[in-house]
Design an enzyme around this catalytic site. Structure first.
Site, short mmCIF file in Angstrom:
data_model
loop_
_atom_site.label_atom_id
_atom_site.label_comp_id
_atom_site.label_asym_id
_atom_site.label_seq_id
_atom_site.Cartn_x
_atom_site.Cartn_y
_atom_site.Cartn_z
N GLY A 24 0.81 -1.21 0.00
CA GLY A 24 0.00 0.00 0.00
C GLY A 24 0.84 1.26 0.00
N ASP A 67 3.20 4.24 1.12
CA ASP A 67 4.34 4.31 2.03
C ASP A 67 4.15 5.50 2.97
OD1 ASP A 67 6.77 4.37 3.30
OD2 ASP A 67 7.94 3.97 1.49
N LEU A 68 3.66 5.22 4.14
CA LEU A 68 3.36 6.30 5.10
C LEU A 68 4.62 6.89 5.73
CD1 LEU A 68 0.27 4.72 6.93
CD2 LEU A 68 0.30 6.29 4.98
N HIS A 116 -5.36 7.45 -10.55
CA HIS A 116 -6.51 7.16 -11.41
C HIS A 116 -6.09 6.81 -12.84
CE1 HIS A 116 -9.54 9.49 -8.65
NE2 HIS A 116 -9.00 8.45 -8.07
N ASP A 147 -9.83 3.67 -1.83
CA ASP A 147 -9.63 4.48 -3.03
C ASP A 147 -8.92 3.65 -4.08
OD1 ASP A 147 -6.83 4.67 -2.57
OD2 ASP A 147 -7.02 6.56 -1.49
#
Length: 279
Positions: free
Chosen positions: A77, A79-80, A106, A161
């Site tokens: 997911g 990369d925080l 998108h 999302d």
């Protein structure tokens, strides 16, 4: 000229900074290549992946496309911990998720869905958050038995999302989509297969061979038939895809302004359970 578009020899390869791209016997292989971070998405990976998707879409020699990850993960997911996108913030100092989603993510998702050739996601490990959204954009999803799928957005106070609010219910129905989105729990590969989220599961030791056989079949098959089938399914199932992506971006923009999102990210970085306040 883009280094990928400049490749001309059979069996050609090109490496972006975070994505490997190769073409051999009609199979274009796009490999996310940040194994040390479990192929987490940062700014550069988003840019590289978009370029790779556009490249294979325009390449007539690519008759089937494989999406996979380097190392032990498909993609963990966003990369925080990565700060390379600090320039993409709102005037209030929050992540500008609308810009990131609409300008970068998108086009990747719609590029895969509109590509007139079959796309297979070979999930070799965890597919989490936007990594799961990427897999779900493919036409067929196959996985190692040890892999799992996680709609993790809720765990940091966000909403699905990358098209996952559309792709998940389309594949598994409302009840299971709500469970995945609101509970944020891992779905093992075998369970994902039973639910209809994915198409096939291979024992780990048989994964590479199984994927290779599937890609050979698709690359030697009736390419225009595949493209026509894809247009039919897109029209029936995903005719409002762009509208749904815009809605995701709108709601996600609201979520990043919440105290719960701030707490969720902080808890993730500190490796503890979040203490959400509902604010």
């Amino acid at each position: 000229m883009d280094t990928v578009l400049a490749m001309t020899d059979p069996g050609r390869r090109s490496a972006f900074e975070t994505v490997n791209l190769s073409l051999d016997a009609g199979v274009a292989r796009i490999e996310l290549n940040r194994p040390d971070s479990m192929n987490a998405w940062n700014r550069q990976l988003g840019l590289d992946l978009l370029a790779a998707v556009r490249s294979v879409a325009d390449d007539d020699e690519a008759r089937a496309v494989l999406l996979t990850g380097a190392g032990r993960s498909f993609s963990s997911g966003a990369d925080l911990k990565d700060m390379s996108g600090r320039d993409e913030v709102t005037p209030g100092g929050r992540p500008d998720v609308r810009r990131v989603l609409t300008e970068r993510y998108h086009p990747i998702i719609t590029g895969i869905r509109h590509m007139p050739k079959p796309v297979v996601a070979a999930v070799n490990g965890p597919a989490v958050g936007i990594g799961l959204s990427l897999a779900l954009a493919a036409d067929l999803i196959v996985a190692k038995e040890s892999a799992y799928f996680l709609l993790a957005f809720v765990n940091i106070g966000l909403v699905p999302d990358g098209g996952s609010s559309l792709f998940v219910p389309t594949r598994v129905g409302m009840a299971r989509a709500t469970e995945m989105a609101m509970l944020g729990e891992r779905v093992p590969a075998r369970t994902a297969l039973e639910w209809g989220l994915i198409n096939r599961v291979f024992a780990d030791e048989d994964f590479d061979e199984g994927v290779a056989a599937l890609m050979e079949r698709l690359a030697s098959g009736p390419t225009r038939s595949y493209a026509g089938t894809k247009r039919q399914l897109n029209n029936w199932l995903y005719a409002r895809m762009e509208e749904q992506l815009e809605l995701e971006a709108d709601i996600q923009s609201e979520m990043v302004k919440t105290a719960d999102f701030t707490e969720g990210v902080r808890a993730f970085i500190e490796k503890r359970e979040p203490r959400f306040s509902g604010e």
